[in-house]
Scaffold this motif. Structure first.
Motif, mmCIF file in Angstrom:
data_model
loop_
_atom_site.group_PDB
_atom_site.id
_atom_site.type_symbol
_atom_site.label_atom_id
_atom_site.label_comp_id
_atom_site.label_asym_id
_atom_site.label_seq_id
_atom_site.Cartn_x
_atom_site.Cartn_y
_atom_site.Cartn_z
ATOM 1 N N UNK A 1 53.633 41.045 21.649
ATOM 2 C CA UNK A 1 52.700 41.195 22.771
ATOM 3 C C UNK A 1 51.628 40.111 22.744
ATOM 4 N N UNK A 2 51.173 39.757 21.555
ATOM 5 C CA UNK A 2 50.132 38.728 21.417
ATOM 6 C C UNK A 2 50.650 37.375 21.889
ATOM 7 N N UNK A 3 51.841 36.985 21.433
ATOM 8 C CA UNK A 3 52.415 35.693 21.835
ATOM 9 C C UNK A 3 52.641 35.661 23.350
ATOM 10 N N UNK A 4 53.208 36.742 23.882
ATOM 11 C CA UNK A 4 53.460 36.787 25.334
ATOM 12 C C UNK A 4 52.155 36.724 26.130
ATOM 13 N N UNK A 5 51.121 37.401 25.635
ATOM 14 C CA UNK A 5 49.828 37.384 26.338
ATOM 15 C C UNK A 5 49.206 35.994 26.312
ATOM 16 N N UNK A 6 49.334 35.295 25.189
ATOM 17 C CA UNK A 6 48.792 33.938 25.080
ATOM 18 C C UNK A 6 49.499 32.990 26.048
ATOM 19 N N UNK A 7 50.835 33.052 26.067
ATOM 20 C CA UNK A 7 51.600 32.152 26.934
ATOM 21 C C UNK A 7 51.339 32.463 28.406
ATOM 22 N N UNK A 8 51.284 33.741 28.723
ATOM 23 C CA UNK A 8 51.068 34.165 30.111
ATOM 24 C C UNK A 8 49.722 33.700 30.642
ATOM 25 N N UNK A 9 48.730 33.642 29.780
ATOM 26 C CA UNK A 9 47.361 33.346 30.246
ATOM 27 C C UNK A 9 46.930 31.913 29.979
ATOM 28 N N UNK A 10 47.873 31.052 29.617
ATOM 29 C CA UNK A 10 47.526 29.640 29.470
ATOM 30 C C UNK A 10 47.125 29.084 30.849
ATOM 31 N N UNK A 11 45.947 28.528 30.946
ATOM 32 C CA UNK A 11 45.455 27.986 32.211
ATOM 33 C C UNK A 11 44.932 29.027 33.177
ATOM 34 N N UNK A 12 44.836 30.276 32.751
ATOM 35 C CA UNK A 12 44.338 31.344 33.624
ATOM 36 C C UNK A 12 42.830 31.172 33.841
ATOM 37 N N UNK A 13 42.385 31.010 35.103
ATOM 38 C CA UNK A 13 40.943 30.824 35.345
ATOM 39 C C UNK A 13 40.131 32.088 35.053
ATOM 40 N N UNK A 14 40.789 33.237 35.116
ATOM 41 C CA UNK A 14 40.096 34.499 34.821
ATOM 42 C C UNK A 14 40.280 34.840 33.337
ATOM 43 N N UNK A 15 39.751 33.968 32.506
ATOM 44 C CA UNK A 15 39.979 34.082 31.068
ATOM 45 C C UNK A 15 39.292 35.303 30.461
ATOM 46 N N UNK A 16 38.256 35.850 31.149
ATOM 47 C CA UNK A 16 37.537 37.000 30.596
ATOM 48 C C UNK A 16 38.471 38.208 30.432
ATOM 49 N N UNK A 17 39.293 38.466 31.463
ATOM 50 C CA UNK A 17 40.224 39.600 31.386
ATOM 51 C C UNK A 17 41.283 39.356 30.308
ATOM 52 N N UNK A 18 41.767 38.113 30.254
ATOM 53 C CA UNK A 18 42.774 37.771 29.239
ATOM 54 C C UNK A 18 42.201 37.943 27.832
ATOM 55 N N UNK A 19 40.914 37.567 27.684
ATOM 56 C CA UNK A 19 40.285 37.670 26.372
ATOM 57 C C UNK A 19 40.147 39.124 25.940
ATOM 58 N N UNK A 20 39.896 40.012 26.890
ATOM 59 C CA UNK A 20 39.791 41.440 26.566
ATOM 60 C C UNK A 20 41.121 41.969 26.024
ATOM 61 N N UNK A 21 42.211 41.569 26.692
ATOM 62 C CA UNK A 21 43.543 42.000 26.247
ATOM 63 C C UNK A 21 43.838 41.461 24.851
ATOM 64 N N UNK A 22 43.549 40.168 24.636
ATOM 65 C CA UNK A 22 43.794 39.552 23.330
ATOM 66 C C UNK A 22 42.925 40.182 22.245
ATOM 67 N N UNK A 23 41.684 40.486 22.611
ATOM 68 C CA UNK A 23 40.777 41.111 21.630
ATOM 69 C C UNK A 23 41.329 42.462 21.183
ATOM 70 N N UNK A 24 41.855 43.242 22.135
ATOM 71 C CA UNK A 24 42.442 44.537 21.789
ATOM 72 C C UNK A 24 43.663 44.363 20.878
ATOM 73 N N UNK A 25 44.528 43.399 21.239
ATOM 74 C CA UNK A 25 45.728 43.162 20.434
ATOM 75 C C UNK A 25 45.374 42.687 19.029
ATOM 76 N N UNK A 26 44.407 41.756 18.940
ATOM 77 C CA UNK A 26 43.989 41.265 17.620
ATOM 78 C C UNK A 26 43.343 42.382 16.791
ATOM 79 N N UNK A 27 42.571 43.218 17.465
ATOM 80 C CA UNK A 27 41.932 44.336 16.762
ATOM 81 C C UNK A 27 42.982 45.288 16.183
ATOM 82 N N UNK A 28 44.000 45.604 16.996
ATOM 83 C CA UNK A 28 45.066 46.496 16.515
ATOM 84 C C UNK A 28 45.835 45.869 15.356
#
Length: 335
Positions: free
Chosen positions: A60-87
């Motif tokens: 899930x972490x790798x897919x989330x990183x690739x999916x959000x490369x270049x995403x201008x709404x990085x705040x939402x992507x960061x929340x998802x990544x933060x949750x995944x990294x925390x888990x």
């Protein structure tokens, strides 16, 4: 190395031997301390099962990183990544704690079991009649068990403790592989069978070799006693026996270790050769998974998860087979 006569009957017989050795070893350790055995089994079961969520979170972490490369709404992507990294960190801390507890329990159960074996030996010796005790064949067998029991007790208890870890780790990775390509898991299992029989063969050879040189160990012990005992020092000095004893001990040492190292060298070579087909299969599977990811038939995270699962499956299967063979080898030496 070719494994001769690898028939279904031999495979079934080998599995029965493994089950018997495992059950008998578990009974011995259970008699020493059942609570410790239950505790170490439960902890290692959880360690093995944690492989599945760990691999899935990495996907899930790798897919989330690739999916959000270049995403201008990085705040939402960061929340998802933060949750995944925390888990992932939480599971990592929990897994690390369990492994520390497992290490402590393995040490404790090995110490308790080693002491239990010493007590069993003492009880056995005190219950025998003088005719049996003075019998040369019995002396050789008892000395073998006495000599090997301390080290072998540790090497029985610790592998026994590791069985749940490997077994449930195997099931965790199998569930991932089975969902994707079940034939791969089946092929790895089949390719592991020769490894089991090669190791079993050399385990028996080493046991037969050790049994054949018991009189030499007895002679070594007798000469060592004369050379190091204060009571025999004067006699050895007057009769000038030390040079002769030392020469004979060197001859015995060279004879024993030359043959022992030859068997070990053949064993490691055969083990390496039986391991190669598994690695070739994993290479092909990894290449296939990478191709599917390039063709966008699966995600990059999924490809990485399946590749890691196959490597983990092979590692757990090899570890489980090796653990059972360790139990078989050490059980031979203490019985």
């Amino acid at each position: 190395m070719k494994v001769k006569n690898l028939t279904p009957k031999r495979v079934i017989l080998g599995i029965r031997q493994v089950i018997y050795t495992f059950s008998q070893t578990a009974k011995l350790v259970w008699a020493a301390n059942p609570r410790l055995l239950i505790a170490v089994f439960l902890v290692n079961i959880f360690v093995g099962l944690l492989i599945l969520p760990t691999f899935y979170l990495e996907k899930l972490t790798i897919d989330a990183l690739i999916k959000n490369i270049g995403n201008p709404y990085w705040q939402e992507a960061l929340k998802v990544l933060a949750l995944l990294f925390f888990l992932r960190v939480t599971i990592g801390i929990f897994q690390s704690g369990l492994m520390r507890i497992s290490g402590y329990l393995r040490f404790a159960i090995a110490r308790v079991f080693s002491s239990h074996i010493d007590i069993l030996l003492a009880q056995k010796m005190s219950s025998l009649d003088m005719a049996t005790i003075e019998d040369p064949d019995f002396k050789d067998r008892f000395k073998k068990v006495e000599r090997e029991s301390g080290r072998r007790a540790w090497e029985l208890a610790i592998p026994l403790s590791n069985v749940p870890n490997y077994f449930f780790g195997l099931l965790s990775t199998l569930s991932l592989i089975f969902f994707f390509k079940p034939i791969v898991a089946l092929l790895i299992f089949i390719l592991t069978i020769p490894e089991f029989f090669v190791d079993a063969k050399y385990t028996r050879l080493e046991y037969q070799f050790e049994s054949s040189i018991l009189p030499k160990y007895r002679l070594w012990g007798w000469m060592s006693f004369y050379l190091t005992s204060v009571r025999t020092f004067l006699e050895t000095k007057i009769l000038k026996l030390s040079p002769y004893f030392l020469t004979r001990m060197e001859e015995i040492r060279n004879e024993i270790y030359t043959k022992a190292l030859k068997i070990r060298r053949q064993r490691e070579t055969a083990h390496f050769l039986t391991y190669l087909p598994q690695n070739i299969l994993i290479f092909i599977f990894s290449l296939y998974s990478g191709l599917l990811a390039i063709q966008r038939r699966i995600t990059v995270g999924s490809a990485e998860m399946y590749i890691r699962a196959v490597y983990s499956f092979q590692g757990n299967l090899t570890g489980l087979v090796g653990t059972f063979l360790e139990l078989y080898e050490n059980y031979l030496f203490v019985t």
